[in-house]
Motif scaffolding. Structure first.
Motif, PDB file in Angstrom:
ATOM      1  N   ILE A   4      95.580  11.831  -0.985  1.00 41.03           N
ATOM      2  CA  ILE A   4      94.449  11.359  -0.569  1.00 41.03           C
ATOM      3  C   ILE A   4      94.698  10.415   0.710  1.00 41.03           C
ATOM      4  CG2 ILE A   4      92.721   9.472  -0.835  1.00 41.03           C
ATOM      5  CD1 ILE A   4      91.755  11.049  -3.009  1.00 41.03           C
ATOM      6  N   TRP A  21     101.501  14.330 -18.392  1.00 42.68           N
ATOM      7  CA  TRP A  21     102.945  14.477 -19.228  1.00 42.68           C
ATOM      8  C   TRP A  21     102.594  14.573 -20.462  1.00 42.68           C
ATOM      9  CZ3 TRP A  21     101.146  10.815 -15.476  1.00 42.68           C
ATOM     10  CH2 TRP A  21     101.848  10.906 -14.332  1.00 42.68           C
ATOM     11  N   GLY A  51      92.805   7.158 -22.002  1.00 39.86           N
ATOM     12  CA  GLY A  51      93.324   6.245 -23.212  1.00 39.86           C
ATOM     13  C   GLY A  51      92.500   4.940 -23.146  1.00 39.86           C
ATOM     14  N   ARG A  64     103.433   3.588 -20.733  1.00 37.56           N
ATOM     15  CA  ARG A  64     104.845   3.540 -20.240  1.00 37.56           C
ATOM     16  C   ARG A  64     105.287   2.822 -18.984  1.00 37.56           C
ATOM     17  NH1 ARG A  64     106.270   9.605 -18.314  1.00 37.56           N
ATOM     18  NH2 ARG A  64     104.549   9.243 -17.012  1.00 37.56           N
ATOM     19  N   SER A 112      91.151  16.553  -1.188  1.00 38.37           N
ATOM     20  CA  SER A 112      92.269  16.416  -1.535  1.00 38.37           C
ATOM     21  C   SER A 112      93.078  17.612  -1.478  1.00 38.37           C
ATOM     22  CB  SER A 112      92.232  15.909  -3.067  1.00 38.37           C
ATOM     23  OG  SER A 112      93.486  15.690  -3.551  1.00 38.37           O
ATOM     24  N   HIS A 131      92.254  16.997 -18.142  1.00 34.28           N
ATOM     25  CA  HIS A 131      90.804  16.744 -17.517  1.00 34.28           C
ATOM     26  C   HIS A 131      91.069  17.079 -15.959  1.00 34.28           C
ATOM     27  CE1 HIS A 131      90.556  14.335 -21.143  1.00 34.28           C
ATOM     28  NE2 HIS A 131      89.336  14.348 -20.925  1.00 34.28           N
ATOM     29  N   GLU A 174      98.206   5.595 -12.821  1.00 35.51           N
ATOM     30  CA  GLU A 174      98.631   7.043 -12.428  1.00 35.51           C
ATOM     31  C   GLU A 174      97.349   7.846 -11.757  1.00 35.51           C
ATOM     32  OE1 GLU A 174     101.741   8.479 -12.147  1.00 35.51           O
ATOM     33  OE2 GLU A 174     102.839   7.013 -13.455  1.00 35.51           O
ATOM     34  N   ALA A 175      97.237   8.993 -12.505  1.00 34.00           N
ATOM     35  CA  ALA A 175      95.969   9.961 -11.844  1.00 34.00           C
ATOM     36  C   ALA A 175      94.732   9.244 -11.747  1.00 34.00           C
ATOM     37  CB  ALA A 175      95.851  11.134 -12.809  1.00 34.00           C
TER      38      ALA A 175
HETATM   39  C1  LIG Z   1      93.938  12.779  -5.812  1.00 28.61           C
HETATM   40  C2  LIG Z   1      93.112  12.866  -7.021  1.00 28.61           C
HETATM   41  C3  LIG Z   1      91.597  12.900  -6.985  1.00 28.61           C
HETATM   42  C4  LIG Z   1      90.715  12.758  -7.811  1.00 28.61           C
HETATM   43  N1  LIG Z   1      89.382  12.662  -7.862  1.00 28.61           N
HETATM   44  C5  LIG Z   1      88.640  12.690  -8.815  1.00 28.61           C
HETATM   45  C6  LIG Z   1      87.284  12.365  -8.674  1.00 28.61           C
HETATM   46  O1  LIG Z   1      86.804  12.097  -7.626  1.00 28.61           O
HETATM   47  N2  LIG Z   1      86.665  12.457  -9.852  1.00 28.61           N
HETATM   48  C7  LIG Z   1      87.006  12.660 -11.056  1.00 28.61           C
HETATM   49  O2  LIG Z   1      86.505  12.659 -12.142  1.00 28.61           O
HETATM   50  N3  LIG Z   1      88.362  12.865 -11.134  1.00 28.61           N
HETATM   51  C8  LIG Z   1      89.121  12.687 -10.230  1.00 28.61           C
HETATM   52  N4  LIG Z   1      90.586  12.944 -10.379  1.00 28.61           N
HETATM   53  C9  LIG Z   1      91.205  13.299 -11.754  1.00 28.61           C
HETATM   54  C10 LIG Z   1      91.225  12.248 -12.603  1.00 28.61           C
HETATM   55  O3  LIG Z   1      91.926  11.106 -11.641  1.00 28.61           O
HETATM   56  C11 LIG Z   1      92.081  12.700 -13.756  1.00 28.61           C
HETATM   57  O4  LIG Z   1      91.460  13.631 -14.306  1.00 28.61           O
HETATM   58  C12 LIG Z   1      92.115  11.431 -14.570  1.00 28.61           C
HETATM   59  O5  LIG Z   1      92.825  10.316 -13.845  1.00 28.61           O
HETATM   60  C13 LIG Z   1      93.240  11.852 -15.863  1.00 28.61           C
HETATM   61  O6  LIG Z   1      93.147  10.744 -16.763  1.00 28.61           O
HETATM   62  P1  LIG Z   1      94.346  10.773 -17.599  1.00 28.61           P
HETATM   63  O7  LIG Z   1      94.160   9.322 -18.494  1.00 28.61           O
HETATM   64  O8  LIG Z   1      94.265  11.844 -18.627  1.00 28.61           O
HETATM   65  O9  LIG Z   1      95.744  10.559 -16.735  1.00 28.61           O
HETATM   66  P2  LIG Z   1      96.737   9.508 -16.169  1.00 28.61           P
HETATM   67  O10 LIG Z   1      95.512   8.420 -15.326  1.00 28.61           O
HETATM   68  O11 LIG Z   1      97.443  10.016 -15.499  1.00 28.61           O
HETATM   69  O12 LIG Z   1      97.173   8.656 -17.459  1.00 28.61           O
HETATM   70  C14 LIG Z   1      97.808   9.079 -18.135  1.00 28.61           C
HETATM   71  C15 LIG Z   1      98.916   7.948 -18.582  1.00 28.61           C
HETATM   72  O13 LIG Z   1      99.802   8.207 -19.849  1.00 28.61           O
HETATM   73  C16 LIG Z   1     100.818   7.477 -19.368  1.00 28.61           C
HETATM   74  N5  LIG Z   1     102.129   8.240 -20.162  1.00 28.61           N
HETATM   75  C17 LIG Z   1     102.552   9.543 -19.969  1.00 28.61           C
HETATM   76  N6  LIG Z   1     103.488   9.686 -20.847  1.00 28.61           N
HETATM   77  C18 LIG Z   1     103.821   8.818 -21.626  1.00 28.61           C
HETATM   78  C19 LIG Z   1     104.654   8.482 -22.700  1.00 28.61           C
HETATM   79  N7  LIG Z   1     105.524   9.370 -22.948  1.00 28.61           N
HETATM   80  N8  LIG Z   1     104.549   7.319 -23.350  1.00 28.61           N
HETATM   81  C20 LIG Z   1     103.662   6.362 -22.731  1.00 28.61           C
HETATM   82  N9  LIG Z   1     102.834   6.713 -21.834  1.00 28.61           N
HETATM   83  C21 LIG Z   1     102.913   7.577 -21.148  1.00 28.61           C
HETATM   84  C22 LIG Z   1     101.320   7.386 -17.821  1.00 28.61           C
HETATM   85  O14 LIG Z   1     102.145   6.590 -17.475  1.00 28.61           O
HETATM   86  C23 LIG Z   1      99.772   7.440 -17.484  1.00 28.61           C
HETATM   87  O15 LIG Z   1      99.538   6.026 -17.316  1.00 28.61           O
HETATM   88  C24 LIG Z   1      91.325  12.920  -9.156  1.00 28.61           C
HETATM   89  C25 LIG Z   1      92.788  13.038  -9.407  1.00 28.61           C
HETATM   90  C26 LIG Z   1      93.526  12.966  -8.269  1.00 28.61           C
HETATM   91  C27 LIG Z   1      95.187  13.124  -8.311  1.00 28.61           C
END
Ligand SMILES: Cc1cc2nc3c(=O)[nH]c(=O)nc-3n(C[C@H](O)[C@H](O)[C@H](O)COP(=O)(O)OP(=O)(O)OC[C@H]3O[C@@H](n4cnc5c(N)ncnc54)[C@H](O)[C@@H]3O)c2cc1C
Length: 374
Positions: free
Chosen positions: A225, A204, A16, A35, A258, A327, A41-42
């Protein structure tokens, strides 16, 4: 909020936030609703590994998305530093991949076909024990970013661009008129309307996509981790062994990841078995870590997808809603490519990345095995 924004982003993780920067740079007015707190988060939990890539030679859509990030991360990081004063510690530190004989027959050929530098280390690497039966391969182009700092820099870049930031507000659902999305309803009873909506809600996302007829897009996959308090130089490169890895930060801290635990559902947290296995793995690989204290351990929920490929596309039947979800293990390295594609989708500009591989109805052929496992 009185004025309708061009794009309302639902979810403030790396996807985002990166999209918000790109959309604002395209001249669009943007709001992000999160939220909880932005980027906690991730995206915060991840290790920040950024594998190398050659955009022109990358073979699959997913590889192209990765290569786009590999190509642009250094310049983007410099821009963020200049704008916000926050150093995300993006570093091309090199990586060593440890491969089984079967993997060694496959992966180095894939890397070379993409034009990536790779060298087999017959004598191993100083300070690192090559696991029995595996061979060590050095890829100098491997990089990493300190993701919590990168997220802080992205938040700063959004603020500088006038992106409206709304934390602590959950999106509950959609408002429809005659089947057309006209707004989102909020947990506090509010309503927001916009010209377009971007679902970037990580693990989510199904909660928001199911009412639009897309119930199977994303599922949570917990990953743990362990953080060691090491010393600078103890681990020379990112070390990768199947689904596990060791990532040395500049200050000497060392992340070890991980696990993959889809069975944990939406429950975050570490387990004694998970952290013990990661600790033992790291200490076997890097004996110097046997004296290093374990400082912390945490987990995050990866947004898994059925075929391992993110969906970055307009939602079928809902022309004013775009999704950037699923992702899985690679959202940090894929964030810049995703933002470039979302910017093109939302603004109508040409995309540097072919959108077909990330559509809701992509063909199974576009889901070939990626060139990197992390
Ligand atoms: C242990 C671990 C190691 C990783 N290592 C790597 C790495 O080395 N390299 C790499 O490229 N990737 C890595 N990843 C993967 C990467 O972290 C994720 O693919 C990425 O963070 C996803 O981003 P996102 O913004 O989609 O999700 P998120 O970071 O989870 O963000 C989604 C957001 O949406 C919000 N949300 C959800 N529902 C709602 C709602 N109804 N209303 C408002 N807000 C809402 C949540 O609160 C959250 O903040 C790793 C992940 C993990 C868990």
């Amino acid at each position: 909020m009185s004025e309708r924004v061009d794009v309302l982003i639902l979810g403030g993780g790396i996807i985002g936030l990166s999209c918000a920067v790109a959309l604002a740079d395209a001249g669009l007015r943007v709001e992000i609703i999160e939220r909880g707190a932005f980027g906690r988060e991730a995206s915060w939990a991840g290790a920040g590994i950024v594998p190398p890539g050659d955009f022109d030679r990358a073979p699959t859509p997913l590889d192209k998305l990765r290569a786009y990030g590999a190509t642009h991360f250094a310049d983007f990081s410099k821009r963020l530093l200049a704008e916000t004063g926050i150093d995300n510690e993006f570093t091309v530190c090199g990586g060593i991949e440890f491969l089984t004989p079967d993997e060694a027959a496959e992966y180095p050929a894939l890397w070379r076909a993409e034009g990536l530098a790779v060298e087999r280390l017959d004598d191993g690497c100083r300070g690192v024990v090559t696991p029995p039966g595996l061979s060590a391969w050095h890829l100098p182009g491997f990089a990493q970013v300190r993701n919590p700092r990168h997220l802080r820099a992205l938040i700063g870049a959004c603020e500088r661009r006038g992106v409206r930031m709304t934390p602590g507000t959950a999106v509950r659902g959609w408002q429809f008129r005659d089947g057309v999305v006209t707004g989102v309803t909020l947990a506090d009873g509010g309503l927001r309307t916009a010209r377009q909506y971007l679902v970037a809600a990580g693990a989510w996302a199904n909660d928001l996509l199911a009412p639009l007829g897309q119930s199977q897009r994303v599922h949570p996959v917990r990953g743990q981790i362990v953080l060691f308090h090491g010393r600078p130089g103890l681990v020379p490169h990112v070390l990768l062994c199947g689904k596990r890895y060791v990532v040395p930060r500049r200050d000497g801290r060392v992340l070890v990841g991980s696990t993959e635990e889809p069975e944990a559902g939406f429950t975050k947290g570490t387990t004694p078995a998970g952290t013990a296995a990661l600790t033992a793995f790291a200490r076997d690989l890097v004996p110097g870590l046997r004296d290093a204290e374990v400082e912390a351990a945490w987990s995050g929920l990866r947004p898994g997808s059925l075929d391992g490929v993110p969906t970055i596309a307009r939602v079928p039947g809902h022309d004013n809603v775009i999704a950037a979800v699923g992702h899985f293990r690679a959202g940090i390295q894929l964030s810049l490519g995703t933002a470039a594609l979302v910017r093109a989708l939302a603004s109508g500009a040409d995309s540097p990345i072919d959108p077909a591989g990330f559509a809701f109805d992509r063909s199974p052929g576009s889901t070939a095995r990626p060139t990197f496992r992390s």
